[in-house]
Structures are given as structure tokens and as C-alpha cells.
Design a protein around this motif. Structure first.
Motif, PDB file in Angstrom:
ATOM      1  N   VAL A 114       0.841  -1.204   0.000  1.00 58.22           N
ATOM      2  CA  VAL A 114       0.000   0.000   0.000  1.00 58.22           C
ATOM      3  C   VAL A 114       0.875   1.253   0.000  1.00 58.22           C
ATOM      4  O   VAL A 114       0.566   2.243  -0.675  1.00 58.22           O
ATOM      5  CB  VAL A 114      -0.951  -0.001   1.209  1.00 58.22           C
ATOM      6  CG1 VAL A 114      -1.793   1.268   1.225  1.00 58.22           C
ATOM      7  CG2 VAL A 114      -1.858  -1.228   1.168  1.00 58.22           C
ATOM      8  N   ILE A 115       1.968   1.225   0.761  1.00 58.34           N
ATOM      9  CA  ILE A 115       2.906   2.346   0.726  1.00 58.34           C
ATOM     10  C   ILE A 115       3.426   2.538  -0.688  1.00 58.34           C
ATOM     11  O   ILE A 115       3.592   3.660  -1.172  1.00 58.34           O
ATOM     12  CB  ILE A 115       4.078   2.099   1.709  1.00 58.34           C
ATOM     13  CG1 ILE A 115       3.561   2.115   3.146  1.00 58.34           C
ATOM     14  CG2 ILE A 115       5.167   3.157   1.527  1.00 58.34           C
ATOM     15  CD1 ILE A 115       4.604   1.750   4.186  1.00 58.34           C
ATOM     16  N   GLY A 116       3.668   1.428  -1.390  1.00 57.58           N
ATOM     17  CA  GLY A 116       4.118   1.500  -2.780  1.00 57.58           C
ATOM     18  C   GLY A 116       3.106   2.178  -3.676  1.00 57.58           C
ATOM     19  O   GLY A 116       3.476   2.945  -4.579  1.00 57.58           O
ATOM     20  N   VAL A 117       1.830   1.921  -3.451  1.00 59.06           N
ATOM     21  CA  VAL A 117       0.777   2.585  -4.224  1.00 59.06           C
ATOM     22  C   VAL A 117       0.866   4.091  -4.030  1.00 59.06           C
ATOM     23  O   VAL A 117       0.762   4.875  -4.984  1.00 59.06           O
ATOM     24  CB  VAL A 117      -0.619   2.062  -3.803  1.00 59.06           C
ATOM     25  CG1 VAL A 117      -1.727   2.911  -4.436  1.00 59.06           C
ATOM     26  CG2 VAL A 117      -0.785   0.607  -4.209  1.00 59.06           C
ATOM     27  N   GLY A 118       1.081   4.520  -2.782  1.00 60.71           N
ATOM     28  CA  GLY A 118       1.236   5.949  -2.514  1.00 60.71           C
ATOM     29  C   GLY A 118       2.447   6.529  -3.217  1.00 60.71           C
ATOM     30  O   GLY A 118       2.385   7.623  -3.786  1.00 60.71           O
ATOM     31  N   PHE A 119       3.554   5.796  -3.209  1.00 57.70           N
ATOM     32  CA  PHE A 119       4.756   6.237  -3.908  1.00 57.70           C
ATOM     33  C   PHE A 119       4.479   6.387  -5.402  1.00 57.70           C
ATOM     34  O   PHE A 119       4.897   7.356  -6.035  1.00 57.70           O
ATOM     35  CB  PHE A 119       5.890   5.221  -3.709  1.00 57.70           C
ATOM     36  CG  PHE A 119       6.914   5.641  -2.702  1.00 57.70           C
ATOM     37  CD1 PHE A 119       7.842   6.618  -3.003  1.00 57.70           C
ATOM     38  CD2 PHE A 119       6.946   5.049  -1.449  1.00 57.70           C
ATOM     39  CE1 PHE A 119       8.790   7.006  -2.074  1.00 57.70           C
ATOM     40  CE2 PHE A 119       7.886   5.433  -0.508  1.00 57.70           C
ATOM     41  CZ  PHE A 119       8.814   6.414  -0.821  1.00 57.70           C
ATOM     42  N   GLY A 120       3.792   5.402  -5.961  1.00 58.03           N
ATOM     43  CA  GLY A 120       3.510   5.441  -7.385  1.00 58.03           C
ATOM     44  C   GLY A 120       2.632   6.604  -7.777  1.00 58.03           C
ATOM     45  O   GLY A 120       2.798   7.194  -8.848  1.00 58.03           O
ATOM     46  N   ALA A 129      10.374   6.467  -9.765  1.00 54.00           N
ATOM     47  CA  ALA A 129       9.796   5.844  -8.570  1.00 54.00           C
ATOM     48  C   ALA A 129      10.645   4.673  -8.100  1.00 54.00           C
ATOM     49  O   ALA A 129      10.918   4.527  -6.897  1.00 54.00           O
ATOM     50  CB  ALA A 129       8.370   5.388  -8.860  1.00 54.00           C
ATOM     51  N   ILE A 130      11.091   3.835  -9.037  1.00 52.12           N
ATOM     52  CA  ILE A 130      11.914   2.676  -8.676  1.00 52.12           C
ATOM     53  C   ILE A 130      13.252   3.121  -8.104  1.00 52.12           C
ATOM     54  O   ILE A 130      13.728   2.581  -7.095  1.00 52.12           O
ATOM     55  CB  ILE A 130      12.124   1.763  -9.896  1.00 52.12           C
ATOM     56  CG1 ILE A 130      10.796   1.156 -10.332  1.00 52.12           C
ATOM     57  CG2 ILE A 130      13.130   0.658  -9.577  1.00 52.12           C
ATOM     58  CD1 ILE A 130      10.882   0.353 -11.618  1.00 52.12           C
TER      59      ILE A 130
END
Length: 215
Positions: A114-120, A129-130
Motif C-alpha cells: 500500500v505504501i508502494g501505491v502511494g509512492f507510485g 519511482a523505482i
């Protein structure tokens, strides 16, 4: 000297300590892919409320993050138990605390997605992003956690870094086992801190980028 049970839990916790970057990147790619392949327009036509669209992505990635956790724990518990048993160290598979660690680790992996979704949503360029994720997880936070050990005040602050909170939620830490970090938060406090990071990342991504006009 680390007790046998502590060694087993430390080994199994590597699934999260070393593996959390995978659901984090996957969550980011689920959003940046929309920007890269220009799929946001049909997405927003199908789901006009952009908040709902982002929330749906978060829910999907929550499940996928837990799945990544299952795969990671199958590897660490499976291989780790064999090696620990062969070396004469107890594998700890009959202990309830071992399986509680696994369950909490699955929750940690889900929250990382979910944190990754926010980052994206926040950094919509896929490559950027990566790069940012890898820089933060593989260099910046490990460095900050090491520097935080310089005194008691910074050590307590370091416990609130996302990786430290994730280790606390899981219930074991490679860093702590080797004296590279101070006593961590309680598992439930670590979970709340990691959840706060997930909400913060998703909120920032929504308000700063996701709501903007799509070109």
C-alpha cells in the motif's frame, strides 16, 4: 549469544527485512504503469471518483503484498528450518510465537504494498519511482538507522523509521539481533506506525498528483 528460538525467528524474519522492497516496488508499478501506458483516462471514465480508484488499487495491492509475503516466508521458513535443524539449532516450528511472527510479517508485507501505491501516485514516472524506492530502502534508511544509534535520543527516533516499524511489527529484526539498532517498538505500535506511513503516502499521492488533470 542469541537463544535458539531467537536465531530461528531472526532467520524467518528476513522474509520481511530483506523482502519488503518487492511489494513496495510492485505497489508503485501498479500506479506508475497507468501513467506510463496512458491508461488513466479509461480508468477514470470507468471510475469517475478518483479516490475510489486509488483506494481500489490499494486494496488489491494489500492482498498481493500478503501473497508476496507468503512466497517469501515459504522460502525463509522452508530453507531456514532445514538449515537450522541440520546445524543442531531448533527450528522453532512448534512454537506459537514463530507463527505469530509469520502472520505479523504478512501484514507488514501487505502494508508495504500500500505504501508502494502511494509512492507510485506521488512519483508518477516509473523509472524515477523505482530509483527513489531503491535509494531509500537500500541506502538512506539503513544509514539513518545506523546513525541513530549514536545516542539514546536519536535511537528512539530511529524506531519510527518505516523499516524499523516494519521489523517491530514482524517481531524480530536482523538489525536488532546484531546490535545495529536499539530495542524496538512493541509489535502493535510498529504496525500503527507502518499503517500511518501507508495512509500518509496514499494521501500525499492523491492530493499532490492523482487529482491533477490527465494529459
Amino acid at each position: 549469544m542469541i537463544p535458539d528460538a531467537g536465531v530461528a525467528r531472526m532467520v524467518y524474519s528476513l522474509a520481511v527485512t530483506m523482502g519488503y522492497v518487492f511489494p513496495l516496488v510492485a505497489g508503485a508499478l501498479s500506479v506508475t504503469g497507468e501513467f506510463r501506458h496512458q491508461m488513466l483516462t479509461p480508468t477514470f471514465l470507468a471510475v469517475p471518483h478518483r479516490g475510489s480508484a486509488l483506494a481500489a488499487k490499494g486494496i488489491v495491492q494489500l492482498g498481493l503484498g500478503a501473497f508476496y509475503g507468503v512466497v517469501a516466508f515459504v522460502g525463509t521458513v522452508g530453507a531456514g528450518a532445514i538449515i537450522l535443524s541440520a546445524s543442531g539449532t531448533g527450528a522453532g516450528l512448534g512454537e506459537g510465537e514463530t507463527w505469530l511472527l509469520v502472520l505479523r510479517g504478512l501484514l507488514a508485507m501487505a502494508l508495504w504494498a500500500v505504501i508502494g501505491v502511494g509512492f507510485g501516485a506521488l512519483i508518477k514516472n516509473q523509472v524515477a519511482a523505482i530509483v527513489v524506492i531503491l535509494a531509500l530502502t537500500q541506502f538512506v534508511e539503513p544509514l539513518l538507522r545506523s546513525v541513530a544509534m549514536l545516542n539514546d535520543v536519536t535511537a528512539k527516533i530511529g524506531n519510527f523509521l518505516p523499516g524499523a516499524a516494519s521489523d517491530a511489527l514482524t517481531g524480530a529484526s536482523f538489525y536488532q539481533s546484531f546490535g545495529m539498532t536499539s530495542a524496538s517498538l512493541d509489535w502493535w505500535a510498529g504496525g500503527l506506525v507502518l499503517l500511518a506511513y501507508a495512509i500518509l503516502a496514499a494521501s500525499l499521492g492523491y492530493w499532490l498528483t492523482w487529482r491533477r488533470d490527465v494529459t
